[in-house]
Scaffold this motif. Structure first.
Motif, PDB file in Angstrom:
ATOM      1  N   PRO A   5       0.830  -1.203   0.000  1.00  0.00           N
ATOM      2  CA  PRO A   5       0.000   0.000   0.000  1.00  0.00           C
ATOM      3  C   PRO A   5       0.868   1.257   0.000  1.00  0.00           C
ATOM      4  O   PRO A   5       1.984   1.253   0.530  1.00  0.00           O
ATOM      5  CB  PRO A   5      -0.799  -0.112   1.299  1.00  0.00           C
ATOM      6  N   HIS A   9      -2.194   5.254   2.066  1.00  0.00           N
ATOM      7  CA  HIS A   9      -3.086   4.186   2.516  1.00  0.00           C
ATOM      8  C   HIS A   9      -2.628   3.607   3.853  1.00  0.00           C
ATOM      9  O   HIS A   9      -3.461   3.213   4.670  1.00  0.00           O
ATOM     10  CB  HIS A   9      -3.192   3.092   1.444  1.00  0.00           C
ATOM     11  N   LEU A  45     -12.519   4.411   0.094  1.00  0.00           N
ATOM     12  CA  LEU A  45     -11.170   4.406   0.667  1.00  0.00           C
ATOM     13  C   LEU A  45     -11.172   3.751   2.041  1.00  0.00           C
ATOM     14  O   LEU A  45     -10.345   2.877   2.327  1.00  0.00           O
ATOM     15  CB  LEU A  45     -10.637   5.837   0.774  1.00  0.00           C
ATOM     16  N   ASN A  48     -11.979  -0.069   1.645  1.00  0.00           N
ATOM     17  CA  ASN A  48     -10.831  -0.808   1.115  1.00  0.00           C
ATOM     18  C   ASN A  48      -9.738  -0.949   2.175  1.00  0.00           C
ATOM     19  O   ASN A  48      -9.086  -1.995   2.263  1.00  0.00           O
ATOM     20  CB  ASN A  48     -10.268  -0.122  -0.128  1.00  0.00           C
ATOM     21  N   THR A  49      -9.549   0.090   2.970  1.00  0.00           N
ATOM     22  CA  THR A  49      -8.559   0.028   4.047  1.00  0.00           C
ATOM     23  C   THR A  49      -8.969  -1.018   5.076  1.00  0.00           C
ATOM     24  O   THR A  49      -8.143  -1.810   5.528  1.00  0.00           O
ATOM     25  CB  THR A  49      -8.406   1.409   4.703  1.00  0.00           C
TER      26      THR A  49
END
Length: 77
Positions: A5, A9, A45, A48-49
């Motif tokens: 990442p 991220h 975001l 997904n994290t």
């Protein structure tokens, strides 16, 4: 094999882990967005994290059939 990442991220992941640690109880995805300061515009975001952290075994997704949103809790300190 997935790519590492980006530093951004990683930063978002650190923020999410810190919020979950401070909360002490499972939090919903929208609550995590508010607590980290990312508006719903950045919902993908945050999700997904969380998915990346779940794959790494740092958080757990808690779901109930037919109920949204999902809740998340931190597994490791």
């Amino acid at each position: 094999m997935s790519a590492r990442p980006s530093p951004f991220h990683v930063h978002v992941g650190d923020q999410v882990l810190a919020v979950l640690a401070a909360a002490g109880t499972p939090m919903s995805t929208p609550d995590l967005q508010v607590a980290t300061g990312y508006s719903p515009r950045y919902g993908q975001l945050v999700y997904n994290t969380l998915a990346r952290l779940a794959a790494a075994g740092q958080v757990e997704k808690i779901t109930t059939r037919g109920v949204k949103p999902a809740f998340w809790r931190r597994l490791a300190p």
